[in-house]
Write an enzyme that holds these catalytic residues in place. Structure first.
Site, PDB file in Angstrom:
ATOM      1  N   ARG A  17       0.821  -1.221   0.000  1.00 51.24           N
ATOM      2  CA  ARG A  17       0.000   0.000   0.000  1.00 51.24           C
ATOM      3  C   ARG A  17       0.850   1.264   0.000  1.00 51.24           C
ATOM      4  O   ARG A  17       0.570   2.234   0.703  1.00 51.24           O
ATOM      5  CB  ARG A  17      -0.965   0.001   1.202  1.00 51.24           C
ATOM      6  CG  ARG A  17      -2.169  -0.905   1.004  1.00 51.24           C
ATOM      7  CD  ARG A  17      -3.128  -0.794   2.161  1.00 51.24           C
ATOM      8  NE  ARG A  17      -2.489  -1.201   3.412  1.00 51.24           N
ATOM      9  CZ  ARG A  17      -2.859  -0.780   4.611  1.00 51.24           C
ATOM     10  NH1 ARG A  17      -3.872   0.051   4.735  1.00 51.24           N
ATOM     11  NH2 ARG A  17      -2.233  -1.201   5.692  1.00 51.24           N
ATOM     12  N   LEU A  19       1.060   3.550  -2.138  1.00 48.06           N
ATOM     13  CA  LEU A  19       0.370   4.756  -2.601  1.00 48.06           C
ATOM     14  C   LEU A  19      -0.400   5.412  -1.459  1.00 48.06           C
ATOM     15  O   LEU A  19      -0.431   6.627  -1.321  1.00 48.06           O
ATOM     16  CB  LEU A  19      -0.577   4.428  -3.761  1.00 48.06           C
ATOM     17  CG  LEU A  19      -1.257   5.654  -4.373  1.00 48.06           C
ATOM     18  CD1 LEU A  19      -0.236   6.621  -4.950  1.00 48.06           C
ATOM     19  CD2 LEU A  19      -2.261   5.258  -5.450  1.00 48.06           C
ATOM     20  N   LYS A 117     -21.130   5.106  -4.997  1.00 51.05           N
ATOM     21  CA  LYS A 117     -20.565   3.800  -5.297  1.00 51.05           C
ATOM     22  C   LYS A 117     -20.514   3.502  -6.786  1.00 51.05           C
ATOM     23  O   LYS A 117     -21.423   3.836  -7.528  1.00 51.05           O
ATOM     24  CB  LYS A 117     -21.351   2.715  -4.567  1.00 51.05           C
ATOM     25  CG  LYS A 117     -20.753   2.505  -3.207  1.00 51.05           C
ATOM     26  CD  LYS A 117     -21.703   2.064  -2.162  1.00 51.05           C
ATOM     27  CE  LYS A 117     -21.006   2.216  -0.824  1.00 51.05           C
ATOM     28  NZ  LYS A 117     -21.910   2.206   0.298  1.00 51.05           N
ATOM     29  N   ASN A 122     -17.941  -1.807  -3.837  1.00 50.85           N
ATOM     30  CA  ASN A 122     -17.710  -0.958  -2.673  1.00 50.85           C
ATOM     31  C   ASN A 122     -16.625   0.075  -2.975  1.00 50.85           C
ATOM     32  O   ASN A 122     -16.023   0.650  -2.079  1.00 50.85           O
ATOM     33  CB  ASN A 122     -17.322  -1.816  -1.471  1.00 50.85           C
ATOM     34  CG  ASN A 122     -17.184  -0.972  -0.227  1.00 50.85           C
ATOM     35  OD1 ASN A 122     -17.872   0.035  -0.073  1.00 50.85           O
ATOM     36  ND2 ASN A 122     -16.264  -1.343   0.641  1.00 50.85           N
ATOM     37  N   ARG A 530      -8.318   5.358   1.108  1.00 52.29           N
ATOM     38  CA  ARG A 530      -8.890   4.391   2.035  1.00 52.29           C
ATOM     39  C   ARG A 530      -8.983   3.007   1.398  1.00 52.29           C
ATOM     40  O   ARG A 530      -9.514   2.856   0.299  1.00 52.29           O
ATOM     41  CB  ARG A 530     -10.299   4.800   2.470  1.00 52.29           C
ATOM     42  CG  ARG A 530     -10.392   6.166   3.066  1.00 52.29           C
ATOM     43  CD  ARG A 530      -9.953   6.246   4.502  1.00 52.29           C
ATOM     44  NE  ARG A 530     -10.621   5.252   5.329  1.00 52.29           N
ATOM     45  CZ  ARG A 530     -10.203   4.905   6.539  1.00 52.29           C
ATOM     46  NH1 ARG A 530      -9.099   5.422   7.034  1.00 52.29           N
ATOM     47  NH2 ARG A 530     -10.870   4.020   7.232  1.00 52.29           N
ATOM     48  N   TRP A 576     -19.681  -6.559   2.064  1.00 56.24           N
ATOM     49  CA  TRP A 576     -18.295  -6.117   2.207  1.00 56.24           C
ATOM     50  C   TRP A 576     -17.331  -7.253   2.501  1.00 56.24           C
ATOM     51  O   TRP A 576     -16.209  -7.034   2.951  1.00 56.24           O
ATOM     52  CB  TRP A 576     -18.206  -5.005   3.258  1.00 56.24           C
ATOM     53  CG  TRP A 576     -18.861  -3.745   2.791  1.00 56.24           C
ATOM     54  CD1 TRP A 576     -19.368  -3.514   1.531  1.00 56.24           C
ATOM     55  CD2 TRP A 576     -19.095  -2.544   3.517  1.00 56.24           C
ATOM     56  NE1 TRP A 576     -19.900  -2.253   1.451  1.00 56.24           N
ATOM     57  CE2 TRP A 576     -19.747  -1.631   2.661  1.00 56.24           C
ATOM     58  CE3 TRP A 576     -18.815  -2.138   4.828  1.00 56.24           C
ATOM     59  CZ2 TRP A 576     -20.130  -0.353   3.066  1.00 56.24           C
ATOM     60  CZ3 TRP A 576     -19.195  -0.855   5.223  1.00 56.24           C
ATOM     61  CH2 TRP A 576     -19.838   0.018   4.355  1.00 56.24           C
ATOM     62  N   ASP A 614     -26.124  -1.215  11.572  1.00 57.45           N
ATOM     63  CA  ASP A 614     -25.783  -0.437  10.375  1.00 57.45           C
ATOM     64  C   ASP A 614     -25.997  -1.229   9.102  1.00 57.45           C
ATOM     65  O   ASP A 614     -25.551  -2.373   9.000  1.00 57.45           O
ATOM     66  CB  ASP A 614     -24.300  -0.043  10.434  1.00 57.45           C
ATOM     67  CG  ASP A 614     -24.006   0.965  11.533  1.00 57.45           C
ATOM     68  OD1 ASP A 614     -24.878   1.789  11.830  1.00 57.45           O
ATOM     69  OD2 ASP A 614     -22.887   0.916  12.087  1.00 57.45           O
ATOM     70  N   GLU A 620     -26.070  -0.724  -2.284  1.00 56.98           N
ATOM     71  CA  GLU A 620     -25.101  -1.158  -3.289  1.00 56.98           C
ATOM     72  C   GLU A 620     -25.262  -2.629  -3.648  1.00 56.98           C
ATOM     73  O   GLU A 620     -24.715  -3.081  -4.649  1.00 56.98           O
ATOM     74  CB  GLU A 620     -23.679  -0.882  -2.821  1.00 56.98           C
ATOM     75  CG  GLU A 620     -23.209  -1.871  -1.780  1.00 56.98           C
ATOM     76  CD  GLU A 620     -21.858  -1.522  -1.186  1.00 56.98           C
ATOM     77  OE1 GLU A 620     -21.641  -0.360  -0.863  1.00 56.98           O
ATOM     78  OE2 GLU A 620     -21.056  -2.441  -1.038  1.00 56.98           O
ATOM     79  N   HIS A 709     -16.409  13.320   5.259  1.00 58.66           N
ATOM     80  CA  HIS A 709     -15.292  12.979   4.375  1.00 58.66           C
ATOM     81  C   HIS A 709     -14.329  14.146   4.193  1.00 58.66           C
ATOM     82  O   HIS A 709     -13.355  14.029   3.478  1.00 58.66           O
ATOM     83  CB  HIS A 709     -15.810  12.513   3.014  1.00 58.66           C
ATOM     84  CG  HIS A 709     -16.198  11.066   3.042  1.00 58.66           C
ATOM     85  ND1 HIS A 709     -17.462  10.641   2.720  1.00 58.66           N
ATOM     86  CD2 HIS A 709     -15.511   9.967   3.386  1.00 58.66           C
ATOM     87  CE1 HIS A 709     -17.516   9.326   2.862  1.00 58.66           C
ATOM     88  NE2 HIS A 709     -16.343   8.888   3.263  1.00 58.66           N
TER      89      HIS A 709
HETATM   90  N1  GLN Z   1     -21.045   2.615  12.857  1.00 57.30           N
HETATM   91  C1  GLN Z   1     -20.128   2.782  11.782  1.00 57.30           C
HETATM   92  C2  GLN Z   1     -19.184   3.931  12.072  1.00 57.30           C
HETATM   93  O1  GLN Z   1     -19.612   4.863  12.702  1.00 57.30           O
HETATM   94  C3  GLN Z   1     -20.857   3.034  10.490  1.00 57.30           C
HETATM   95  C4  GLN Z   1     -19.908   3.247   9.358  1.00 57.30           C
HETATM   96  C5  GLN Z   1     -20.524   3.265   7.984  1.00 57.30           C
HETATM   97  O2  GLN Z   1     -21.666   3.570   7.779  1.00 57.30           O
HETATM   98  N2  GLN Z   1     -19.756   2.966   6.975  1.00 57.30           N
HETATM   99  O3  GLN Z   1     -18.047   3.947  11.650  1.00 57.30           O
END
Ligand code: GLN
Ligand code: ZN
Length: 774
Positions: A17, A19, A117, A122, A530, A576, A614, A620, A709
């Site tokens: 990794r 980069l 996406k 992902n 990431r 994922w 979550d 996706e 972000h």
């Molecule tokens: N609970 C996760 C976090 O807060 C949710 C992350 C996500 O939606 N990708 O990191």
């Protein structure tokens, strides 16, 4: 003559990794642009040489990117939105579009472009933003210099270019514009032609023109624009040969668009859509090359060479080997680079796998064997490879490690009642309001708090044995404690524990469940710098013991405020991970759901009153074609409900989703029946949220008001503005206030400042609405 071997694209980060490290150092101001470029150059060189060594005949260039290939295309076509115009340094401008830029002393405060996406992967791409004033201009510097770079190494590459129609279909028009993005085709086509003729002059022989949107369901009007655009490109004679590449699905009715255009070749994905081969072979124009995507670019299982060889032979017999390429189904961007970097996997499991570099040898083996009926008997050296392949596949098929009888029996017994909460939302809400007595506009966060260098290095020390488990746990507890204290001091209403014990929201659960395996270096790019390391889901899923209960009890003991239990949902764990391909995804998802159901119930029994499950990946997972949505959504929603319906009415179930368009799946989101949903909306200025208003969403909902972000700190005015927008869409008693997503990638100072602003914004909203009510 054997067919030609090719690959559509390669991972970008380097085996270690490199980069990622360079990018992050560059952003932190620790290395120069030249140093960053040096890293890029070395990685590209290494990859080209590897592909050459592996025997690829067509090697891609311009598949490399410092952030994202759609962002590169924005730059290539001069489609940079006006608001970045004042940033004169090209690389600063490039990263400003990707990440936003805040430079108080220079008076610059620009938010990033939206990100979403890439098809059903992902991987996130930067969404081009177009408006009525958008003017394009060609800027082929990157593309050409990378081609030259390879050429100087003695490697002739095939530049990868995102095609004009897909570029536009992936773009977003300004809300005030009435035009459709395809309106810009007439402006873009001359630019593409200009680019093609430049490349031709350079001596480029083939171009890979990616048009993945050809696998989507397209309206009639779009189909004909597509057809016209490709035909116009085909007619243009000053160009290299063009291979139109499609992936992630079946061309179906759009096949005629690709074949009627008189280009030079077509690539099809035969891993995802093997059924299309017959039709394609029957309708391929006689001068076309057919590039067969036979080695999976999306998953890590070893290719069944024998079965794949049969497909290849069908094609060879139908149109002759001189017209065939054999390659990866899509770019190999979506799989890790090299299986040889894995030393912890047991040899049996390892023998079932294949990463990007290994996939190159599979492609080569297939290409070499294309002329033979029974390849393993013909070659001595590669004959060994064929036998070894067969043996590995056989052990996988017969392995007891992939089956658990108890899990299978439990799956059989799932009833409709298992997928339903005891009462309707309205009844639950009454009970929950009484139980929690939260203010209006309650504030909370999505789960994770900054994973600082301290957290990361403590984890590394524990993993390398320098720190004992006991001390590591003590450290984590201290972090959690401080995190709870900070949230209390900020004044948030509902707290979280911060997720310091988790590297990644899927890996964490995968490690606690049976049926998963882990790699040391199996990284794939998620967005920008990431990467994620998806677990390998190889067998039946089973929860040997509670996974989060101790943490939840501990965190709740630190505060009188409610702390949410925090789990990752079944669809997201599925989505994922690298998932087994020997049973339907639905069955695998239900197995995960059952394990989570046990966890949810255990959390409740331990006194946890709110539990967040979550599901950021539910959108996706949608099939790319709408006609297949219903089936998927049914089992995806059912899996979520199966995981969350075992609790009492007064236990509040939260869920969270982000970074996708939800408008089209609202019904299913409603059907998930979570008591509270938090979603990401701030980048699009609540645009995503409007649909919830239109559909009359009934349950409680927290639209994100803080773009996580970007390192920039949103002001409370900005957040109030967003909340006002939300309030104009749905009745305010339904609303929660939260960031867009977890905060793990951010730093503490900015997070604290932003959350304080958020809490203040919520307070102001409360006062305003109360006054209004008087
Ligand atoms: N609970 C996760 C976090 O807060 C949710 C992350 C996500 O939606 N990708 O990191
Ligand atoms: Zn999220």
């Amino acid at each position: 003559m054997s067919v030609l071997a090719t690959c559509l694209g390669y991972p970008r980060f380097g085996k270690a990794r490199e980069l990622k490290k360079s990018l992050e150092s560059f952003w932190a101001g620790k290395i120069s642009e030249e140093e960053l470029n040096e890293t890029g150059k070395n990685i590209r060189k290494q990859h080209w040489l590897e592909m050459k060594r592996a025997g690829m005949n067509h090697i891609p260039s311009n598949d490399f990117s410092y952030y994202d290939h759609v962002l590169d295309t924005i730059v290539l076509l001069g489609a940079t939105p006006k608001r970045y115009g004042s940033i004169s340094n090209p690389i600063a401008r490039y990263f400003a579009m990707a990440r936003g830029l805040q430079n108080k002393s220079a008076g610059i405060d620009t938010s990033a472009l939206e990100m979403t996406k890439w098809f059903d992967t992902n991987y996130h791409y930067i969404v081009p933003e177009l408006n009525d004033e958008t003017k394009f201009s060609l800027n082929p510097k990157k593309l050409i210099s990378e081609w030259e770079e390879a050429y100087e190494l003695g490697i002739e590459t095939r530049p990868v270019i995102l095609g004009p129609v897909s570029f536009l279909l992936l773009s977003k028009m300004d809300l005030n514009s009435k035009k459709s993005p395809l309106h810009f085709l007439k402006d873009l086509l001359p630019l593409y032609k200009e680019l093609f003729s430049l490349l031709k002059k350079k001596g480029v022989r083939w171009i890979q023109l990616d048009e993945p949107c050809l696998v989507l369901e397209l309206e009639k009007g779009i189909q004909s624009s597509y057809q016209n655009a490709l035909t116009e490109i085909a007619k243009f004679s000053e160009r290299p040969k063009i291979l139109v590449t499609t992936y992630f699905g079946d061309l179906k009715e759009n096949l005629k668009i690709a074949t009627a255009s008189k280009l030079d070749g077509l690539h099809i994905d035969l891993v995802r859509a093997p059924e299309q081969l017959e039709t394609v072979l029957a309708s391929l124009p006689p001068e076309y090359i057919l590039s067969l995507g036979l080695v999976d670019g999306r998953n890590i299982w070893r290719t069944d060479l024998e079965a794949t060889h049969k497909i290849l032979r069908t094609a060879v017999e139908a149109i002759g080997s001189e017209r065939i390429f054999v390659g990866s189904s899509s770019s190999l961007l979506h799989v890790p680079e090299d299986l040889n970097g894995e030393n912890q996997l047991d040899t049996e499991l390892k023998s079932w796998l294949s990463f990007a570099l290994q996939k190159l040898s599979e492609i080569k083996a297939l290409a070499e064997a294309s002329g033979k009926e029974v390849p393993s008997q013909t070659y001595l050296v590669s004959g060994y490879m064929w036998l070894e392949n067969k043996k590995a596949l056989k052990t996988r098929k017969n392995s007891p490690r992939t089956k658990n009888q108890k899990v299978r029996e439990r799956l059989e017994k799932i009833s409709e009642g298992d997928k339903k909460r005891k009462s309707t939302f309205i009844n639950r809400q009454t009970l929950q309001q009484k139980r929690f007595s939260l203010p209006t506009f309650p504030t909370t966060t999505i789960g994770s708090f900054p994973q600082t260098n301290d957290v990361r290095s403590a984890r590394a020390s524990w993993k390398s044995g320098k720190l004992s488990l006991e001390n590591y746990n003590r450290f984590l507890k201290e972090e959690t404690k401080q995190c709870i204290a900070k949230q209390e001091s900020i004044g948030l209403d509902v707290l979280v524990h911060g997720e310091f014990e988790r590297t990644d929201m899927v890996e964490y659960f995968g490690e606690k469940l049976e049926g998963f395996a882990f790699t040391e270096n199996g990284w794939v790019q998620s967005y920008g710098s990431r990467c994620v390391k998806p677990p390998i889901l190889f067998g039946d899923i089973f929860r040997p013991e509670p996974m989060t209960v101790d943490w939840a009890i501990y965190s709740q003991s630190l505060t009188p405020k409610i702390v949410k239990g925090m789990l990752t949902g079944p669809v997201t764990i599925l989505q994922w991970s690298f998932v087994r391909n020997d049973q339907p995804r639905q069955a695998t998802c239900e197995q995960i759901a059952l394990s989570l159901r046990d966890e949810v119930n255990d959390l409740e029994s331990a006194g946890i009153q709110m539990i967040q499950v979550d599901e950021p990946a539910i959108r996706e997972g949608l099939p790319l074609r709408k006609s297949e949505w219903k089936t998927y959504l049914k089992w995806a929603v059912d899996s979520f409900r199966l995981a969350t319906s075992g609790v009492k009415d007064e236990t509040q179930i939260h869920t969270h989703m982000c970074y996708s368009e939800f408008g089209e799946i609202l019904e299913s989101i409603e059907a998930m029946d979570a008591d509270v949903l938090s979603i990401e909306t701030s980048r699009s200025q609540m645009e995503l949220f409007r649909d919830f208003g239109k559909s009359g969403y009934k349950n409680e909902i927290g639209p994100g008001v803080y773009d996580i972000h970007s390192p920039r700190v949103p002001s409370k005015e900005e957040m109030i503005d967003l909340l006002e927008k939300a309030k104009s869409v749905l009745p305010y008693p339904q609303l929660w206030v939260n960031p867009d997503c977890g905060l793990k990638t951010r730093g503490w100072p900015e997070v604290e400042e932003a959350l304080r602003n958020m809490v203040e914004a919520a307070e102001i909203m409360r006062t305003k609405t109360e006054e209004y009510a008087k």
